[in-house]
Each structure stands twice: as C-alpha cells, then as structure tokens.
Design an enzyme around this catalytic site. Structure first.
Site, short mmCIF file in Angstrom:
data_model
loop_
_atom_site.label_atom_id
_atom_site.label_comp_id
_atom_site.label_asym_id
_atom_site.label_seq_id
_atom_site.Cartn_x
_atom_site.Cartn_y
_atom_site.Cartn_z
CG ASN A 19 34.67 -9.40 22.20
OD1 ASN A 19 34.64 -8.18 22.16
ND2 ASN A 19 34.63 -10.08 23.31
CG HIS A 27 -7.86 3.32 11.54
ND1 HIS A 27 -8.74 2.82 10.60
CD2 HIS A 27 -8.50 3.21 12.73
CE1 HIS A 27 -9.87 2.43 11.19
NE2 HIS A 27 -9.74 2.66 12.49
NE ARG A 56 -4.11 0.08 1.86
CZ ARG A 56 -5.27 -0.02 1.22
NH1 ARG A 56 -5.63 -1.15 0.66
NH2 ARG A 56 -6.08 1.02 1.13
N GLY A 76 33.81 -5.75 20.25
CA GLY A 76 34.46 -5.41 21.51
C GLY A 76 33.51 -5.26 22.67
CB CYS A 88 9.07 0.45 18.16
SG CYS A 88 9.83 -1.03 18.85
P1 OAD Z 1 -14.11 0.11 3.26
O1 OAD Z 1 -13.25 -0.40 2.15
O2 OAD Z 1 -14.62 -0.86 4.26
O3 OAD Z 1 -15.39 0.83 2.67
C1 OAD Z 1 -15.28 1.80 1.67
C2 OAD Z 1 -16.67 2.32 1.38
O4 OAD Z 1 -16.53 3.37 0.45
C3 OAD Z 1 -17.58 1.28 0.78
O5 OAD Z 1 -18.82 1.32 1.45
C4 OAD Z 1 -17.73 1.74 -0.68
O6 OAD Z 1 -19.01 1.49 -1.21
C5 OAD Z 1 -17.51 3.25 -0.55
N1 OAD Z 1 -16.96 3.87 -1.76
C6 OAD Z 1 -16.14 3.32 -2.70
N2 OAD Z 1 -15.80 4.22 -3.64
C7 OAD Z 1 -16.42 5.38 -3.30
C8 OAD Z 1 -16.48 6.68 -3.86
N3 OAD Z 1 -15.80 6.99 -4.97
N4 OAD Z 1 -17.21 7.62 -3.22
C9 OAD Z 1 -17.89 7.33 -2.10
N5 OAD Z 1 -17.89 6.11 -1.52
C10 OAD Z 1 -17.15 5.15 -2.11
O7 OAD Z 1 -13.32 1.31 3.94
P2 OAD Z 1 -13.42 1.86 5.43
O8 OAD Z 1 -14.84 1.96 5.90
O9 OAD Z 1 -12.58 3.09 5.46
O10 OAD Z 1 -8.66 -0.10 9.14
O11 OAD Z 1 -12.69 0.73 6.25
C11 OAD Z 1 -12.60 0.88 7.63
C12 OAD Z 1 -11.31 0.30 8.12
O12 OAD Z 1 -11.25 -1.08 7.75
C13 OAD Z 1 -10.05 0.84 7.47
O13 OAD Z 1 -9.66 2.10 7.99
C14 OAD Z 1 -9.06 -0.23 7.79
C15 OAD Z 1 -9.89 -1.50 7.63
O14 OAD Z 1 -9.65 -2.45 8.61
C16 OAD Z 1 -7.33 -0.12 9.41
O15 OAD Z 1 -6.48 -0.18 8.54
C17 OAD Z 1 -6.98 -0.05 10.86
#
Ligand code: OAD
Length: 205
Positions: free
Chosen positions: A176, A114, A64, A150, A122
């Site tokens: 050493n 996050h 990523r 050493g 760490c």
């Molecule tokens: P998700 O991948 O779970 O959800 C993304 C949402 O964005 C989905 O409901 C899609 O339909 C919507 N979406 C996609 N493209 C879009 C667009 N162009 N405009 C508007 N909406 C769109 O992402 P998060 O909810 O952010 O945590 O995921 C929550 C957390 O899950 C992340 O932060 C991550 C993961 O575990 C960590 O990394 C700690």
C-alpha cells in the site's frame, strides 16, 4: 433365507450405515474401538468436535477423502440400486454414509443424512455447500498467502480478512502507498506504489 416379499403396493424405506460400505474397503466408524488416532470418533465427526479443534477434524476427513480414491460400490449398493429400479417412487434410501457410493451404484432417491464428504460448508458464512475434494496432507495444512493491495483497511468485512487468514496460520502481506489502518495486523508491510512493488514481489525465483 427367503427374499423379502414385496407387492406392487409395497413402499420401501432403507436406512444404511457404514457397514454397507465396509466390503468396498471403507473403514466403519466403530472399527478400531471407535477410535481414530486415539480420539473417539464423536470427537472428530461432530460439530462440537469441529468447534473444539477444526484442524483435527480436517485431518480426519482429509484422510477419509484420500481413502475413498478408487473405491467402488459393492454388491450391496448395487442390489439397492436394482430395487429402486423396480420400485421407482415407492423406494427411498436414507444413508448416514458420506462416501457417495449409493449414487455411484446408480441410486437416485437418496437422502444423505450426514452430508457428503466431497462437499464442504462454511461455518462462518451463508455460502451453500460446495464441491471440495481436497485432502490435506498428514501433518500439513495449505500454505495460505494473503496479499492486500491498495486498500485503506478501514472498511469491513474486507478489512478483517487479514485476521481470518492469520487465524488459519496464513502469511500476510500489505502492499500500500501508506500504512493502512489495519497495517499492524499484517506480517509484512511493503509501502510504495503497487505497480512498482508487485513485479518484484511476485517475481518467480
Ligand atoms: P458404525 O461404524 O457405528 O457401525 C457399522 C455397523 O456395520 C456395525 O454394527 C458393524 O457390525 C456393521 N458392519 C460392518 N461390516 C458390515 C458388513 N459387511 N455388512 C453389514 N454390516 C456390517 O457406522 P454407523 O452406524 O454408520 O456420523 O455410524 C453412525 C454415524 O457415526 C456415522 O454416520 C458417523 C459416526 O459419528 C457422522 O460422521 C456425522
């Protein structure tokens, strides 16, 4: 669709997730059925997943990190930055995203729930989170080489560094005058005077 009505008294809280960065080309988490290389994202994006398999989690975030190279904020990020311009302290943005694109668009009042993918912390010490942009190559980890020179291997925590390095599959050398207390834990032991051994050991091929 009408603009959201805002008065000079309005206070605005915004929560964003991966979807706002999708149009910048950043894959969402739940795309690809919530799987990354066959693993559920919760497996690779959670402290529990990290405890289970740190290498897997490093590979996921490295990919990523690499994927964020050259990625720019989109019109959604820009619109939120413009709203903050209008509202100042009456605006707060909470994001689950770690991509830094809100800040890149000019948002300042941002809470990164996050963390930020370009920072590492760490899990074994109190060092504060630090900037870390390294993306580990697929299938590869850094070639860590550790030289202890050493030192008697009696005083901790220094004497335990060799074990930490070996746990990361690093290669270890002890240089050493005599076999230090922890000598058996090194891959290579070179006995002698450091000043004599080091020029040879560190000669370039
Ligand atoms: P998700 O991948 O779970 O959800 C993304 C949402 O964005 C989905 O409901 C899609 O339909 C919507 N979406 C996609 N493209 C879009 C667009 N162009 N405009 C508007 N909406 C769109 O992402 P998060 O909810 O952010 O945590 O995921 C929550 C957390 O899950 C992340 O932060 C991550 C993961 O575990 C960590 O990394 C700690």
């Amino acid at each position: 669709m009408q603009p959201i009505p805002l008065t000079p008294e309005s206070r605005v809280l915004v929560l964003t997730g991966a979807g706002i960065s999708a149009e910048s080309g950043v894959p969402t988490f739940r795309a690809s059925n919530g799987l990354w290389e066959g693993n559920a994202v919760e497996e690779v994006a959670s402290p529990e997943g990290f405890a289970r398999d740190p290498l897997l989690v490093w590979r996921f975030y490295s990919q990523r990190r690499a994927g964020l190279e050259g990625v720019l904020p989109n019109r959604g990020h820009a619109a939120l930055a413009a709203l903050e311009e209008r509202l100042g302290d009456r605006f707060l943005l909470v994001t689950q995203n770690v991509d830094g694109l809100h800040a890149a668009a000019g948002s300042q009042r941002v809470i990164e729930l996050h963390g930020n993918i370009m920072q590492s912390r760490c899990t074994g010490c109190d060092r504060p989170p630090f900037e870390d942009r390294q993306a580990y190559r697929p299938g590869g980890v850094p070639d860590i080489v550790f030289l202890a020179i050493g030192t008697s291997g009696l005083v901790f925590p220094a004497a335990g560094l060799v074990d930490s390095v070996r746990a990361q599959r690093g290669r270890t050398w002890l240089i050493n005058a005599d076999a230090a207390a922890n000598a058996s834990r090194f891959d290579h032991v070179e006995l002698g005077a450091a000043g004599e051994l080091l020029p040879t050991l560190l000669a370039t091929a």
